[in-house]
Design an enzyme around this catalytic site. Structure first.
Site, PDB file in Angstrom:
ATOM      1  N   ASP A 141     -19.733  28.570 -45.347  1.00 25.08           N
ATOM      2  CA  ASP A 141     -18.433  28.344 -44.708  1.00 25.08           C
ATOM      3  C   ASP A 141     -18.015  26.883 -44.820  1.00 25.08           C
ATOM      4  O   ASP A 141     -16.844  26.586 -45.042  1.00 25.08           O
ATOM      5  CB  ASP A 141     -18.467  28.770 -43.236  1.00 25.08           C
ATOM      6  CG  ASP A 141     -17.111  28.537 -42.585  1.00 25.08           C
ATOM      7  OD1 ASP A 141     -16.143  29.152 -43.050  1.00 25.08           O
ATOM      8  OD2 ASP A 141     -17.017  27.705 -41.672  1.00 25.08           O
ATOM      9  N   ARG A 176     -10.850  25.551 -49.196  1.00 22.88           N
ATOM     10  CA  ARG A 176      -9.599  26.198 -48.742  1.00 22.88           C
ATOM     11  C   ARG A 176      -8.596  25.154 -48.277  1.00 22.88           C
ATOM     12  O   ARG A 176      -7.396  25.282 -48.510  1.00 22.88           O
ATOM     13  CB  ARG A 176      -9.892  27.167 -47.589  1.00 22.88           C
ATOM     14  CG  ARG A 176     -10.599  28.432 -48.039  1.00 22.88           C
ATOM     15  CD  ARG A 176     -11.208  29.162 -46.855  1.00 22.88           C
ATOM     16  NE  ARG A 176     -10.220  29.586 -45.882  1.00 22.88           N
ATOM     17  CZ  ARG A 176     -10.481  29.815 -44.591  1.00 22.88           C
ATOM     18  NH1 ARG A 176     -11.700  29.675 -44.111  1.00 22.88           N
ATOM     19  NH2 ARG A 176      -9.531  30.213 -43.786  1.00 22.88           N
ATOM     20  N   SER A 223     -14.922  33.438 -42.069  1.00 27.62           N
ATOM     21  CA  SER A 223     -15.320  32.098 -41.627  1.00 27.62           C
ATOM     22  C   SER A 223     -15.724  32.124 -40.152  1.00 27.62           C
ATOM     23  O   SER A 223     -16.809  31.659 -39.773  1.00 27.62           O
ATOM     24  CB  SER A 223     -14.143  31.146 -41.866  1.00 27.62           C
ATOM     25  OG  SER A 223     -14.308  29.940 -41.183  1.00 27.62           O
TER      26      SER A 223
HETATM   27  N1  URA Z   1     -11.533  28.609 -37.610  1.00 27.65           N
HETATM   28  C1  URA Z   1     -12.566  28.764 -38.462  1.00 27.65           C
HETATM   29  O1  URA Z   1     -13.713  28.507 -38.121  1.00 27.65           O
HETATM   30  N2  URA Z   1     -12.304  29.196 -39.711  1.00 27.65           N
HETATM   31  C2  URA Z   1     -11.052  29.500 -40.145  1.00 27.65           C
HETATM   32  O2  URA Z   1     -10.912  29.912 -41.261  1.00 27.65           O
HETATM   33  C3  URA Z   1      -9.997  29.333 -39.248  1.00 27.65           C
HETATM   34  C4  URA Z   1     -10.268  28.895 -37.974  1.00 27.65           C
END
Ligand code: URA
Length: 434
Positions: free
Chosen positions: A161, A168, A183
């Site tokens: 992530d 991203r 995520s």
């Molecule tokens: N919070 C997260 O941890 N990930 C996302 O993609 C959006 C909000």
């Protein structure tokens, strides 16, 4: 398998298999798949979406990419609450002590603020001495001893992530439903809780600006959590105006304390009680949300929730004196009022921009390495639906650097709209998804 074929399949609208998703996840995390191929896949996912099956597989790949927390040493029912992020959202500091005071264990990993949203870790660190970086054994001991502890995500949880989020962020693929779901839930599932309550924000201060998108996000996260064997509930709450009056770190701790002392803003109290009831209900404390709400209200009224917050602060090295008397936090050296340019009603607040105004005063960060000013922020004196007179104060700004006032005020003034008619009331809780 070739990454080229995985990208092409998604580009053409195909459904990726578990093996293809794992191939990408493992290859990207260990550096075999380069950023440019990962970026191409993210954009294909952004346009083509993902099925429920694919989203679940990506979520589990995020969860399995790093360490998983073992909470088996914590006795009793373990619950967590997660917010998708907002402005003035200090509910964790209220909900965690409420449910812990009623016997639910909360071993919570929280984030720092980034962009326009605040983070619980930054807020708690405004309490002198409070440690958010405890080693795992000490964290678990603290939870067993007082019922709750909140630390930052310092361990190697969900490294996939971390890499994907950074990519991203620079490829305009943050606001993709399957990517947000994987995520958030990938990280949540790396912890070892029995029940998870999600506070999915909707409106101008949240990732999801429309109710329809927020419902979809909530449904997808609830469904994946259940697949992983968790008891799940999502509460869709309004973030079209900031929550409560305080935006900023120490300011928000003081406002959370107000609620735990059975006073403070009604909207914050209401959402905190609903989220607490949801956790208590999932944990089986009573047979209905209404009964659970009475338990939560009682915990506040009797003072046991406040006492629990104090115990939690003490065990994490913090000085509880300043939550008994928030004046001990001190005040930012400079303050300035923003006044209304015309009379009427506040009809709308662009909440994301209000978060940015607070950030400009020093309360937030643009990059993860920025240092936050614990005393900076805003006190909102008028919110959507309130009548205002020309010249009346709308908000008070606090900072350590008076040069920050001009830009923050400009952003704030732009964010607040006034009109000649009172706006229609908006519910605080839009929907509950089980
Ligand atoms: N919070 C997260 O941890 N990930 C996302 O993609 C959006 C909000």
């Amino acid at each position: 398998m070739r990454m080229y074929d995985v990208i092409r399949k998604k580009r053409d609208g195909g459904e990726l298999t578990r093996d293809e998703i794992r191939y990408f996840a493992e290859g990207y995390v260990n550096g075999e798949i380069p950023d440019y191929q990962a970026a191409a896949l993210l954009m294909a996912i952004f346009y083509r979406g993902m099925s429920e099956e694919e989203t679940a597989e990506l979520t589990f790949a995020v969860r399995d990419s790093g360490e998983r927390l073992d909470f088996s040493g914590i006795s009793g029912i373990r619950a967590d609450k997660h917010s998708t992020g907002g402005v003035g959202d200090k509910t964790s500091m209220i909900v965690v002590p409420i449910v812990a005071s009623l016997g639910i264990k909360v071993a919570k990993l929280s984030g720092r603020g980034l962009g326009h949203t605040g983070g619980t870790v930054d807020k708690l660190e405004s309490i002198p001495g409070f440690r958010t970086d405890m080693p795992e054994e000490e964290f678990i001991r603290a939870v067993n001893q007082v019922g709750a502890a909140i630390i930052g995500q310092t361990r190697d949880i969900a490294p996939l992530d971390k890499k994907l989020y950074a990519l991203r962020d620079v490829t305009a693929t943050v606001d993709s439903l399957p990517l947000i779901v994987s995520s958030i839930m990938g990280k949540k599932l790396a912890a070892d809780d029995d029940c998870i309550v999600l506070d999915v924000k909707t409106g101008s201060g949240s990732f999801m600006k429309t109710l329809e998108d927020s419902v979809q996000l909530a449904e997808a996260m609830v469904s994946i959590g259940k697949r992983a064997g968790k008891k799940m509930m999502a509460v869709i709450t309004d973030m079209d105006r900031p929550l409560g009056h305080a935006v900023g770190n120490a300011l928000e701790v003081a406002e959370a304390v107000d609620i735990l002392k059975d006073r403070g803003p009604e909207d914050l109290r209401e959402i905190s009680l609903i989220l607490s009831s949801a956790i208590l209900y999932l944990a089986g404390k009573a047979g209905s949300m209404d009964e659970c709400r009475l338990l939560a209200e009682d915990a506040v009224r009797s003072g046991i929730a406040f006492q629990k917050f104090e115990d939690m602060i003490r065990i994490q090295g913090g000085d509880p004196a300043c939550i008994r008397d928030p004046a001990l936090f001190g005040k930012a050296p400079y303050e300035k009022e923003i006044t209304a340019a015309s009379s009427g009603w506040i009809t709308h607040m662009n909440t994301e921009d209000i978060g940015k105004a607070s950030l400009l005063l020093g309360a937030g960060r643009n990059t993860i390495s920025d240092v936050v000013d614990p005393l900076a922020g805003l006190m909102l004196l008028k919110k959507t639906g309130d009548p205002v007179e020309k010249g009346e104060p709308l908000a008070r700004m606090y900072t350590s650097d008076p040069e920050r006032f001009a830009k923050a005020e400009e952003v704030y003034v732009q964010a607040v709209r006034t009109g000649q008619e009172a706006p229609a009331p908006v519910p605080l809780v839009h929907r509950i998804i089980t």
